[in-house]
Every structure is written in C-alpha cells, then in structure tokens.
Motif scaffolding. Structure first.
Motif, short mmCIF file in Angstrom:
data_model
loop_
_atom_site.label_atom_id
_atom_site.label_comp_id
_atom_site.label_asym_id
_atom_site.label_seq_id
_atom_site.Cartn_x
_atom_site.Cartn_y
_atom_site.Cartn_z
N VAL A 1 0.87 -1.18 0.00
CA VAL A 1 0.00 0.00 0.00
C VAL A 1 0.91 1.22 0.00
N GLN A 2 0.82 2.02 -1.06
CA GLN A 2 1.76 3.12 -1.25
C GLN A 2 1.05 4.47 -1.32
N GLY B 1 -3.46 13.32 -0.40
CA GLY B 1 -2.54 12.67 -1.32
C GLY B 1 -3.16 11.51 -2.07
N ALA B 2 -2.34 10.93 -2.96
CA ALA B 2 -2.77 9.81 -3.79
C ALA B 2 -2.25 8.50 -3.21
N TRP B 3 -3.07 7.46 -3.29
CA TRP B 3 -2.73 6.14 -2.79
C TRP B 3 -2.92 5.11 -3.90
N ARG B 4 -2.13 4.03 -3.85
CA ARG B 4 -2.28 2.95 -4.82
C ARG B 4 -1.88 1.63 -4.18
N SER C 1 -2.26 -0.86 -9.32
CA SER C 1 -3.58 -0.26 -9.50
C SER C 1 -3.45 1.19 -9.96
N SER C 2 -4.57 1.74 -10.41
CA SER C 2 -4.63 3.19 -10.60
C SER C 2 -4.70 3.82 -9.21
N ASP C 3 -4.46 5.12 -9.12
CA ASP C 3 -4.40 5.73 -7.79
C ASP C 3 -5.73 6.39 -7.42
N ALA C 4 -5.94 6.50 -6.12
CA ALA C 4 -7.13 7.15 -5.56
C ALA C 4 -6.68 8.21 -4.57
N ARG C 5 -7.35 9.35 -4.57
CA ARG C 5 -6.94 10.47 -3.73
C ARG C 5 -7.83 10.60 -2.50
N VAL C 6 -7.25 11.15 -1.45
CA VAL C 6 -7.99 11.41 -0.22
C VAL C 6 -7.62 12.81 0.27
N ALA C 7 -8.60 13.50 0.85
CA ALA C 7 -8.38 14.87 1.31
C ALA C 7 -7.65 14.88 2.65
N LYS C 8 -7.12 16.03 2.99
CA LYS C 8 -6.43 16.21 4.26
C LYS C 8 -7.41 16.04 5.41
#
Length: 346
Positions: free
Chosen positions: A192-193, A224-227, A241-248
């Motif tokens: 998990v990156q 930030g973005a996670w994948r 995977s493609s990346d997914a973003r999450v807010a602060k």
C-alpha cells in the motif's frame, strides 16, 4: 533496410516438453547459416491459447523451414516484399504436460536449408543443416489484476481496501470452449503506497485473503494519492492499480465521557474515554494527547499528559496532598478539536 524476421506462435502456455534436438540425418552445420531464437523474458497468461512472438533476428535467406516443440514454420525468402509470418498450432488443454507457472526455452527439433541458397553456396542440402541456437528462457505465469483501491479517512488514519485477482486456465471438466476465469489472487503480497513528492512510498505491506481481498490501515493525516502494488508471486506476475486520492484530515468534534477520579492517600487516578466524530457517529479517538490540569488560584496548569489507547481510553495519575480542583483537557490537534471536561475535586 534490414527487417527482423519474426515468428508469431499461438500456444496453450501450459504446454512444455523436453527440448527436442535436430535429427542426426545431416552430418554438419552449414557455414554462414546460424540463427538464435529469442522469446519474451516474461509471458503473462490470460487465455487458453496464449500468443507470443519468436524473434529470429535479421532475415536469413539460408533458412528453409524450422520446427520447434510448438509447431512448424516455413521461412519466406528474405527478398520477398513482405515479411514471413506463421501461426503455430494451438494445443488442447487436455494434452498439457505441466501447468502454469513454468520456464520455457525453445529448441529446434528440425531445421532445413533453403534449396536455392544451398545451390548458390555449393552446400549439399541433405548433408548440412542450419545451426539453430536455443532461445532464452521465458518465465510463464498467470496475469493478475487489482482494483482501484477504496481510500477512506477515519480521524488520523487512512483505510485502504481492494481486491486482487488472477487468471486461471480452464479445468479438465470445463467445456472445451471455456475461456478460463478470474479467481482471487490468494496470499499475494500487496504494497500500500502513498505518493510523496515524485516518489511512491510503501506505507504498509499486507497479504490478500483467499478471495483476493486486502485491507490496510495507515496513520496519516495529509492529502494525497494512494495505490496498491501487487508483488510477483509463484503463480502470477504482479500489477499496479490506478491511484485514488484522499483529502487532508480535518479536526473532528470531540467528547470526553466515562470520567472517573479516585484518591488513595496522596495519589489521584483519573480515567476517561475520548471519542471524535467520524461521519455521522462518534468513534474511539486513539493516540490523542490528553492533559490533566489542576487549578492554582485563577489559572489552570497541566500536571500530567498521556495518550489514549486504541479504544480511546486514557489514565492519568498525579500526587497531591490537598484536595484540588481538576479537569481533563483534549488540546486542539490535527485530528480533533479542543475539549474540556467538567471540573471535579479530589
């Protein structure tokens, strides 16, 4: 202009047998007629009859025909206006020698000189053969996939979930036209990156369940973005995977409950539970800083500091000879808003 000569082979990738050799009917290799077979270093299988390309390098007018353990191919003359291509026969899965994964190296079981080239070079076609060097080894495993991860924030943490799958060849009892299926990539290691600057940084490693599902909870408050990166396994190549973003993370409303205070001689012990709003409900606020404050005159001063447990509970102890006014305070932090308890005496 030189054109590379390619063989396109359609095979059932689970087929492999012992490398065949060129029959000894010919007594020697023809001078000036040598080729080396090259196959991809990796072949990801995602269908019953998998195709791949065999590269023979530059055109060889000396080659007449060639047979490997995957089929036969007739070489077109190099002076033709188009490049020769042929498809090797596919093999039924019921005739497979061994399953995926495997290591495959192509070798010639039969090779014959081109008759016109042999006459022009004074070579007896029935006494000499082309020298065909075996190919490199091809690593054959199943192809894998991974879903775009679901990334949800809860207080100071991020929960990343998803599913990893891989291809599976049809079984012996499946219909002959079965395309195979996707199954859970069980036991695969998933990184998990999060993207930090220009680099992807691994925050946690987890293993998939039998169904291929994975879940990881990481302490993180920034946007930030996670994948998800699935590592190569024994049976399947990895994938990303493609990346997914999450807010602060935003500071959440806080509650202090189950407040209890006891005195034993000079020792005062205070316990409490801290919860914070997450969505429509309040959940345990773990790892949150909590202060025990006492009143001296008109001012409050901090006499003890601790952090909440995974269940949101906190215990604060202090020595005090005389009865004193106390309160429990959660100072403002990145994940919670400030909150103070009612005042009590012990």
């Amino acid at each position: 202009m030189k054109i590379k000569t390619l063989l396109v082979a359609a095979i059932t990738v689970a087929l492999v047998g012992p490398a065949a050799t060129i029959p000894a009917s010919a007594s020697s290799f023809a001078d000036g007629c040598e080729i080396t077979l090259t196959v991809p270093a990796r072949l990801a299988v995602d269908r019953p009859a998998q195709t791949f390309t065999i590269d023979m390098g530059e055109p060889h007018p000396c080659m007449g025909s060639l047979t490997t353990q995957y089929g036969s191919w007739g070489m077109m003359r190099s002076d033709q206006a188009y490049q020769a291509r042929a498809t090797f026969g596919t093999f039924d899965r019921h005739d497979l020698y061994s399953p995926v994964p495997k290591k495959v190296s192509l070798a010639a079981s039969y090779a014959r000189l081109d008759a016109q080239w042999a006459r022009a070079n004074g070579v007896a076609i029935n006494l000499s053969i082309p020298r065909v060097n075996p190919s490199n080894t091809m690593d054959v495993r199943y192809r894998s996939w991974v879903t775009k991860p679901s990334v949800k924030r809860t207080l100071g943490e991020v929960k990343v979930t998803g599913t990893a799958t891989r291809y599976q060849l049809p079984g012996y009892t499946d219909p002959t036209d079965s395309p195979g299926k996707r199954v859970g990539n069980a036991g695969a290691v998933v990184q998990v990156q999060k993207k930090v600057g220009a680099a992807w940084v691994t925050k946690k490693r987890v293993k998939t369940t039998k169904s291929g599902a994975f879940s990881a909870t990481v302490k993180d408050t920034g946007a930030g973005a996670w994948r998800a990166v699935v590592n190569d396994s024994h049976v399947a190549f990895g994938t990303t995977s493609s990346d997914a973003r999450v807010a602060k993370a935003k500071a959440a409303a806080t509650k202090i409950s189950k407040l209890k205070a006891k005195r034993s001689g000079k020792k005062v012990t205070v316990t409490a539970k801290v919860t914070a709003k997450s969505g429509k409900r309040y959940v345990a606020a773990r790892g949150v800083k909590v202060q025990l404050q006492s009143k001296a005159g008109k001012k409050w001063r901090t006499v003890r500091t601790a952090r909440t447990t995974s269940s949101g509970k906190v215990t604060l102890r202090v020595n005090a000879r005389a009865t004193t006014q106390y309160r429990v305070v959660v100072p403002k932090q990145s994940v919670v808003k400030a909150k103070s308890s009612k005042v009590f005496r012990r």
